[in-house]
Design a protein around this motif. Structure first.
Motif, short mmCIF file in Angstrom:
data_model
loop_
_atom_site.label_atom_id
_atom_site.label_comp_id
_atom_site.label_asym_id
_atom_site.label_seq_id
_atom_site.Cartn_x
_atom_site.Cartn_y
_atom_site.Cartn_z
N PHE A 136 -32.15 41.33 32.98
CA PHE A 136 -31.59 41.48 31.63
C PHE A 136 -32.44 40.69 30.63
CE2 PHE A 136 -27.37 43.42 32.32
CZ PHE A 136 -27.16 44.00 31.08
N ASP A 137 -32.72 39.43 30.97
CA ASP A 137 -33.49 38.57 30.07
C ASP A 137 -34.89 39.13 29.84
OD1 ASP A 137 -31.34 36.87 29.91
OD2 ASP A 137 -32.08 35.47 31.42
N THR A 138 -35.51 39.63 30.89
CA THR A 138 -36.85 40.23 30.77
C THR A 138 -36.83 41.43 29.83
OG1 THR A 138 -37.50 39.51 33.00
CG2 THR A 138 -38.76 41.32 32.02
N ILE A 139 -35.82 42.28 29.98
CA ILE A 139 -35.71 43.47 29.13
C ILE A 139 -35.49 43.07 27.68
CG2 ILE A 139 -34.29 45.50 28.61
CD1 ILE A 139 -33.79 45.79 31.62
N ILE A 140 -34.64 42.08 27.45
CA ILE A 140 -34.37 41.63 26.07
C ILE A 140 -35.63 41.04 25.45
CG2 ILE A 140 -33.08 39.98 24.66
CD1 ILE A 140 -30.77 40.28 26.66
N GLU A 141 -36.35 40.22 26.20
CA GLU A 141 -37.59 39.62 25.69
C GLU A 141 -38.64 40.68 25.40
OE1 GLU A 141 -38.82 36.74 28.54
OE2 GLU A 141 -37.03 35.50 28.29
N THR A 142 -38.76 41.65 26.30
CA THR A 142 -39.74 42.73 26.11
C THR A 142 -39.36 43.57 24.89
OG1 THR A 142 -40.08 42.82 28.51
CG2 THR A 142 -40.93 44.65 27.21
N PHE A 143 -38.07 43.87 24.76
CA PHE A 143 -37.60 44.62 23.59
C PHE A 143 -37.92 43.87 22.31
CE2 PHE A 143 -34.44 44.90 20.26
CZ PHE A 143 -34.50 46.25 19.93
N ALA A 144 -37.62 42.56 22.27
CA ALA A 144 -37.85 41.76 21.07
C ALA A 144 -39.32 41.75 20.69
CB ALA A 144 -37.35 40.33 21.28
N GLU A 145 -40.19 41.67 21.69
CA GLU A 145 -41.63 41.69 21.45
C GLU A 145 -42.06 43.03 20.84
OE1 GLU A 145 -45.83 41.45 23.99
OE2 GLU A 145 -43.90 41.04 24.97
N LYS A 146 -41.58 44.13 21.43
CA LYS A 146 -41.94 45.46 20.93
C LYS A 146 -41.36 45.68 19.53
CE LYS A 146 -44.01 46.80 24.73
NZ LYS A 146 -45.47 47.03 24.78
N TYR A 147 -40.12 45.22 19.33
CA TYR A 147 -39.46 45.37 18.03
C TYR A 147 -40.27 44.66 16.96
CZ TYR A 147 -35.70 45.24 14.52
OH TYR A 147 -34.95 45.39 13.38
N TYR A 148 -40.68 43.43 17.24
CA TYR A 148 -41.46 42.66 16.27
C TYR A 148 -42.77 43.39 15.94
CZ TYR A 148 -44.42 39.07 14.23
OH TYR A 148 -45.26 38.40 13.40
N GLY A 149 -43.42 43.93 16.98
CA GLY A 149 -44.67 44.64 16.76
C GLY A 149 -44.51 45.84 15.84
N TYR A 150 -43.50 46.68 16.11
CA TYR A 150 -43.26 47.86 15.27
C TYR A 150 -42.82 47.46 13.86
CZ TYR A 150 -43.65 50.95 19.30
OH TYR A 150 -44.13 51.65 20.38
N TYR A 151 -41.96 46.43 13.80
CA TYR A 151 -41.47 45.98 12.49
C TYR A 151 -42.61 45.42 11.66
CZ TYR A 151 -38.41 43.71 9.06
OH TYR A 151 -37.79 43.33 7.89
N HIS A 152 -43.49 44.66 12.28
CA HIS A 152 -44.65 44.09 11.57
C HIS A 152 -45.58 45.20 11.10
CE1 HIS A 152 -48.65 42.15 11.22
NE2 HIS A 152 -47.94 41.14 10.75
N ASP A 153 -45.81 46.19 11.95
CA ASP A 153 -46.67 47.32 11.56
C ASP A 153 -46.07 48.07 10.38
OD1 ASP A 153 -48.39 46.67 13.58
OD2 ASP A 153 -47.69 48.21 14.96
N ARG A 154 -44.76 48.25 10.41
CA ARG A 154 -44.08 48.96 9.32
C ARG A 154 -44.21 48.18 8.00
NH1 ARG A 154 -39.75 52.67 9.88
NH2 ARG A 154 -38.70 53.12 7.92
#
Length: 287
Positions: A136-154
């Motif tokens: 669960f923790d790994t998935i949340i951390e991976t999601f947060a990393e991907k979210y930040y990347g897409y949000y920053h690109d946007r």
């Protein structure tokens, strides 16, 4: 760990993932602005699909090595992160939903343990707890990393668009242009303005450029130096720069910081600058 019980638990979880998804969706609140709203029927099918895949990915660590699920975790996190950024879902809402579903997931496992209590050891339960929570923790951390990347690109794309729209050279004739600057100018925007002005001056074949600063509230030494650099570069390509609209507070700050505008022709207003250079505009256009 008993691989037979692991397989039984895996089958119990994945036999009908919609059971878990239905429980999760039933806890949604009425928030029309959220992708998680109980009234957001357009998003429900997408949420069901995403959560179904989440359940299968999470349960898979029970029957294969954790490292063998990493690529599936990344793929899921990438898809969902992109979706949440596109739907402008705040990351704290997503993290909250992870917490809600974690509780539902463990209630489901608890049911399995109760039914099969005689065949399951305390050591197995402890191992499941460590494994599931870790995943669960790994998935949340991976999601947060991907979210930040897409949000920053946007944000970067939006910032570039804003910068592009905020430095328009307005041609007054075949060789004269006006650049009205508005808002705060930081070093990043000043750099973009430099590149934009050079390109537009070349495209319009300008010989005179009037830069109006009446809409700019703050100029520091770094931005001023960037502005002077623009002026020097434009001189090299045959464009004479005129400055207008330096507000009193900027003038005062410029004196305090030792910024010297004396080498550049300046006027209080754009209208005065144009008149001083014998560029006649009607009062209706320059009111």
């Amino acid at each position: 760990m008993n691989s037979i019980n692991n397989k039984k638990l895996y089958d119990f979880i994945t036999e009908d993932p919609s059971i878990l998804t239905n429980k999760w969706l039933s806890k949604r609140s009425n928030n029309p602005a959220s992708v998680y709203s109980c009234d957001n029927h357009q998003a429900e099918a997408r949420l069901r699909e995403q959560n179904g895949l989440f359940i299968k990915t999470l349960a898979k660590v029970l029957i294969v090595a954790h490292k063998d699920v990493n690529e599936e975790i990344k793929s899921w996190a990438q898809t969902v992160a992109m979706d949440r950024v596109e739907t402008r879902t705040p990351i704290h809402e997503v993290i909250h939903q992870f917490g809600v579903f974690r509780g539902i997931f463990w209630e489901h496992i608890h049911q399995f343990i109760i039914v099969n209590r005689g065949d399951i050891t305390d050591s197995e339960i402890l191992q499941w707890s460590k494994l599931i929570h870790s995943t669960f923790d790994t998935i949340i951390e991976t999601f947060a990393e991907k979210y930040y990347g897409y949000y920053h690109d946007r944000l970067s794309v939006q910032s570039e668009l804003i910068n592009e729209l905020s430095a328009p050279v307005i041609p007054l004739s075949d060789s004269i242009g006006v650049l009205p600057l508005v808002g705060e100018i930081d070093t990043q925007r000043a750099k973009y303005i430099t590149e934009s002005i050079l390109m537009q001056s070349k495209n319009y074949s300008l010989t005179h450029l009037f830069i109006d600063l009446s809409g700019v509230s703050i100029i520091d030494t770094m931005v001023a130096n960037q502005l002077f650099q623009i002026i020097d570069i434009l001189k090299l390509i045959g464009v004479k720069v005129h400055i207008s609209g330096i507000r009193p507070e900027i003038a005062q700050t410029a004196v305090q910081l030792g910024i010297n505008f004396h080498k550049v022709p300046t006027q209080a207003t754009l209208k005065q600058a144009l008149k001083a250079n014998k560029i006649l505009m009607s009062d209706t256009h320059m009111a």
